[in-house]
Every structure is written in structure tokens, then in C-alpha cells.
Design a protein around this motif. Structure first.
Motif, PDB file in Angstrom:
ATOM      1  N   UNK A 128      43.777  12.899  56.873  1.00  0.00           N
ATOM      2  CA  UNK A 128      44.500  12.139  57.879  1.00  0.00           C
ATOM      3  C   UNK A 128      44.934  10.836  57.250  1.00  0.00           C
ATOM      4  N   UNK A 129      46.081  10.320  57.667  1.00  0.00           N
ATOM      5  CA  UNK A 129      46.625   9.107  57.070  1.00  0.00           C
ATOM      6  C   UNK A 129      47.225   8.206  58.147  1.00  0.00           C
ATOM      7  N   UNK A 130      47.035   6.918  57.982  1.00  0.00           N
ATOM      8  CA  UNK A 130      47.662   5.950  58.869  1.00  0.00           C
ATOM      9  C   UNK A 130      47.728   4.598  58.206  1.00  0.00           C
ATOM     10  N   UNK A 131      48.537   3.726  58.781  1.00  0.00           N
ATOM     11  CA  UNK A 131      48.587   2.351  58.260  1.00  0.00           C
ATOM     12  C   UNK A 131      48.914   1.381  59.382  1.00  0.00           C
ATOM     13  N   UNK A 132      48.511   0.128  59.153  1.00  0.00           N
ATOM     14  CA  UNK A 132      48.717  -0.975  60.083  1.00  0.00           C
ATOM     15  C   UNK A 132      49.479  -2.069  59.349  1.00  0.00           C
ATOM     16  N   UNK A 133      50.615  -2.491  59.895  1.00  0.00           N
ATOM     17  CA  UNK A 133      51.423  -3.530  59.262  1.00  0.00           C
ATOM     18  C   UNK A 133      50.791  -4.894  59.492  1.00  0.00           C
ATOM     19  N   UNK A 134      50.530  -5.605  58.392  1.00  0.00           N
ATOM     20  CA  UNK A 134      49.883  -6.912  58.430  1.00  0.00           C
ATOM     21  C   UNK A 134      50.852  -8.052  58.150  1.00  0.00           C
ATOM     22  N   UNK A 135      52.070  -7.740  57.757  1.00  0.00           N
ATOM     23  CA  UNK A 135      53.087  -8.759  57.494  1.00  0.00           C
ATOM     24  C   UNK A 135      54.107  -8.733  58.641  1.00  0.00           C
ATOM     25  N   UNK A 136      55.025  -9.683  58.638  1.00  0.00           N
ATOM     26  CA  UNK A 136      56.049  -9.738  59.686  1.00  0.00           C
ATOM     27  C   UNK A 136      56.812  -8.420  59.779  1.00  0.00           C
ATOM     28  N   UNK A 137      57.029  -7.792  58.618  1.00  0.00           N
ATOM     29  CA  UNK A 137      57.746  -6.524  58.553  1.00  0.00           C
ATOM     30  C   UNK A 137      57.229  -5.767  57.346  1.00  0.00           C
ATOM     31  N   UNK A 138      57.193  -4.431  57.432  1.00  0.00           N
ATOM     32  CA  UNK A 138      56.852  -3.620  56.259  1.00  0.00           C
ATOM     33  C   UNK A 138      57.868  -2.499  56.123  1.00  0.00           C
ATOM     34  N   UNK A 139      58.148  -2.163  54.874  1.00  0.00           N
ATOM     35  CA  UNK A 139      58.962  -0.994  54.550  1.00  0.00           C
ATOM     36  C   UNK A 139      58.039  -0.089  53.742  1.00  0.00           C
ATOM     37  N   UNK A 140      57.785   1.106  54.268  1.00  0.00           N
ATOM     38  CA  UNK A 140      56.762   2.003  53.762  1.00  0.00           C
ATOM     39  C   UNK A 140      57.425   3.293  53.294  1.00  0.00           C
ATOM     40  N   UNK A 141      57.070   3.763  52.098  1.00  0.00           N
ATOM     41  CA  UNK A 141      57.686   4.966  51.531  1.00  0.00           C
ATOM     42  C   UNK A 141      56.649   6.061  51.344  1.00  0.00           C
ATOM     43  N   UNK A 142      57.057   7.291  51.618  1.00  0.00           N
ATOM     44  CA  UNK A 142      56.209   8.474  51.498  1.00  0.00           C
ATOM     45  C   UNK A 142      56.916   9.479  50.580  1.00  0.00           C
ATOM     46  N   UNK A 143      56.234   9.966  49.581  1.00  0.00           N
ATOM     47  CA  UNK A 143      56.724  11.051  48.729  1.00  0.00           C
ATOM     48  C   UNK A 143      55.881  12.268  49.096  1.00  0.00           C
ATOM     49  N   UNK A 144      56.529  13.369  49.545  1.00  0.00           N
ATOM     50  CA  UNK A 144      55.802  14.517  50.092  1.00  0.00           C
ATOM     51  C   UNK A 144      56.076  15.789  49.293  1.00  0.00           C
ATOM     52  N   UNK A 145      55.058  16.648  49.210  1.00  0.00           N
ATOM     53  CA  UNK A 145      55.221  17.906  48.473  1.00  0.00           C
ATOM     54  C   UNK A 145      55.621  19.076  49.371  1.00  0.00           C
ATOM     55  N   UNK A 146      55.736  18.848  50.670  1.00  0.00           N
ATOM     56  CA  UNK A 146      56.204  19.868  51.618  1.00  0.00           C
ATOM     57  C   UNK A 146      57.223  19.218  52.544  1.00  0.00           C
ATOM     58  N   UNK A 147      58.137  20.016  53.035  1.00  0.00           N
ATOM     59  CA  UNK A 147      59.092  19.508  54.002  1.00  0.00           C
ATOM     60  C   UNK A 147      58.402  19.259  55.333  1.00  0.00           C
ATOM     61  N   UNK A 148      58.825  18.221  56.022  1.00  0.00           N
ATOM     62  CA  UNK A 148      58.294  17.939  57.349  1.00  0.00           C
ATOM     63  C   UNK A 148      58.644  19.087  58.286  1.00  0.00           C
ATOM     64  N   UNK A 149      57.651  19.568  59.011  1.00  0.00           N
ATOM     65  CA  UNK A 149      57.830  20.652  59.964  1.00  0.00           C
ATOM     66  C   UNK A 149      57.178  20.223  61.279  1.00  0.00           C
ATOM     67  N   UNK A 150      57.979  19.921  62.310  1.00  0.00           N
ATOM     68  CA  UNK A 150      57.428  19.385  63.565  1.00  0.00           C
ATOM     69  C   UNK A 150      56.274  20.195  64.151  1.00  0.00           C
ATOM     70  N   UNK A 151      56.326  21.516  64.081  1.00  0.00           N
ATOM     71  CA  UNK A 151      55.271  22.347  64.658  1.00  0.00           C
ATOM     72  C   UNK A 151      53.946  22.264  63.917  1.00  0.00           C
TER      73      UNK A 151
END
Length: 181
Positions: free
Chosen positions: A118-141
Motif C-alpha cells: 500500500x502506498x500514500x503520501x501527505x503534502x508538507x509544502x505549499x504545493x507538491x508535484x509527485x511522479x509515479x513510474x509504474x510497471x503495469x497500466x492503471x486499471x480502475x477495476x
């Protein structure tokens, strides 16, 4: 690049080699061959994602399940976050253990998050830009998650819960017990 083990099995902290001069900095954020040599893992990444969040936004705790489960390398392009992972693999020696690390645009660390976390993050600065590199395509189901304040996981966000900003979907994620018994 340095690849350091975290307390969680198969989860790594990636520390880039930063070249700095009077013009600014340069760094290599990912190189498949080098990562494989240092970690023993050879992944093929197929999708990159990016999110922008404001102070206090908590995204998590998310994961993909089944045949579309994802391994990710995550990093902060701008700002600062508390990044949190939990090992959700029942057969793992670090099952149900939590690891957190500050990722920001100064340390430029990345976190390798394997399938089954499981993964999550909390933004501690005024703004964050967060990048994810994934080995599978996102699948909503295949998307799933566990509530960020689960009492069994006892994640220390070190941030007042009343000030956290969550999506409606993240507010109603199941508990660890509802998911894993």
C-alpha cells in the motif's frame, strides 16, 4: 545512484548522484541497467503518472491488486511529502509493517514500491508535484486501498488529522481487518 534497503523486504530507497555547478544541478533519475545491477530487480516500466497537491493533501493508502498489481518508483519533482508504504503481502516477513520517508525536491530521493504494498503520501509544502513510474497500466477495476488512519497499521503521519485533505473515495477506504481479516 545508490540503492538502499529499507526495513521492508523488497522496498528500496534510491539516492541519485547529483552533479552541481554554477548553472544548477543535473541527475539521472532512472537507468534500468544500473538499477538492476544495484538491486537485483529488472523491471520494465510502462506508464508514468503525475499529481499536484496542496498543503495537507493526503493521497492513500492505495494499491492495485490481481493481475494488474503495480510496482512503482515514486519521487517528488517539486515540494515536500511524507511518503508512506505498508507491506500487504501475507507471506512476507515484513507483512503489515510500515515505512515512511521524506521525499522532496532537495534530497531528490525516490522510493521503489514493490507489488503488494500500500502506498500514500501527505503534502508538507505549499504545493507538491509527485511522479509515479509504474510497471503495469492503471486499471480502475483493480484499484484498492486501506484507510489512512487504520488502527491496526497505526501510521504516524505526524500531522493533525483534522487538517488533512482527502478525496471522498479515500475517506471511505476499508480497514486492514476488513480487507485481510
Amino acid at each position: 545512484m545508490q540503492v538502499e534497503e529499507t526495513p521492508l523486504k523488497d522496498c528500496f530507497l534510491l539516492k541519485p548522484r547529483i552533479f552541481e555547478d554554477h548553472r544548477g544541478i543535473f541527475l539521472e533519475t532512472y537507468q534500468r541497467k544500473r538499477f538492476a545491477e544495484l538491486s537485483g530487480i529488472d523491471e520494465e516500466f510502462v506508464q508514468d503518472n503525475q499529481s499536484v497537491s496542496r498543503y495537507g493533501v493526503l493521497r492513500g493508502m492505495h494499491y492495485q491488486k490481481g493481475e494488474f498489481a503495480q510496482t512503482k518508483i515514486v519521487r517528488v519533482l517539486y515540494g515536500k511529502v511524507l511518503d508512506v508504504v505498508v507491506d500487504l503481502r501475507p507471506d512476507s516477513p515484513t507483512f503489515k509493517k510500515v515505512f515512511s520517508v521524506i521525499l522532496d525536491d532537495e534530497n531528490l530521493y525516490q522510493l521503489y514500491v514493490p507489488i503488494g504494498f500500500g502506498h500514500g503520501f501527505l503534502t508538507l509544502s505549499e504545493k507538491s508535484v509527485f511522479a509515479y513510474k509504474c510497471d503495469q497500466y492503471y486499471t480502475p477495476g483493480s484499484e484498492s486501498g486501506i484507510i489512512f488512519n487504520d488502527p491496526d497499521l497505526n501510521i504516524d503521519w505526524n500531522f493533525p488529522e483534522r487538517e488533512m485533505i482527502l478525496s471522498e473515495k479515500d475517506k471511505v477506504l476499508p480497514t486492514f481487518k476488513e480487507t485481510f481479516g
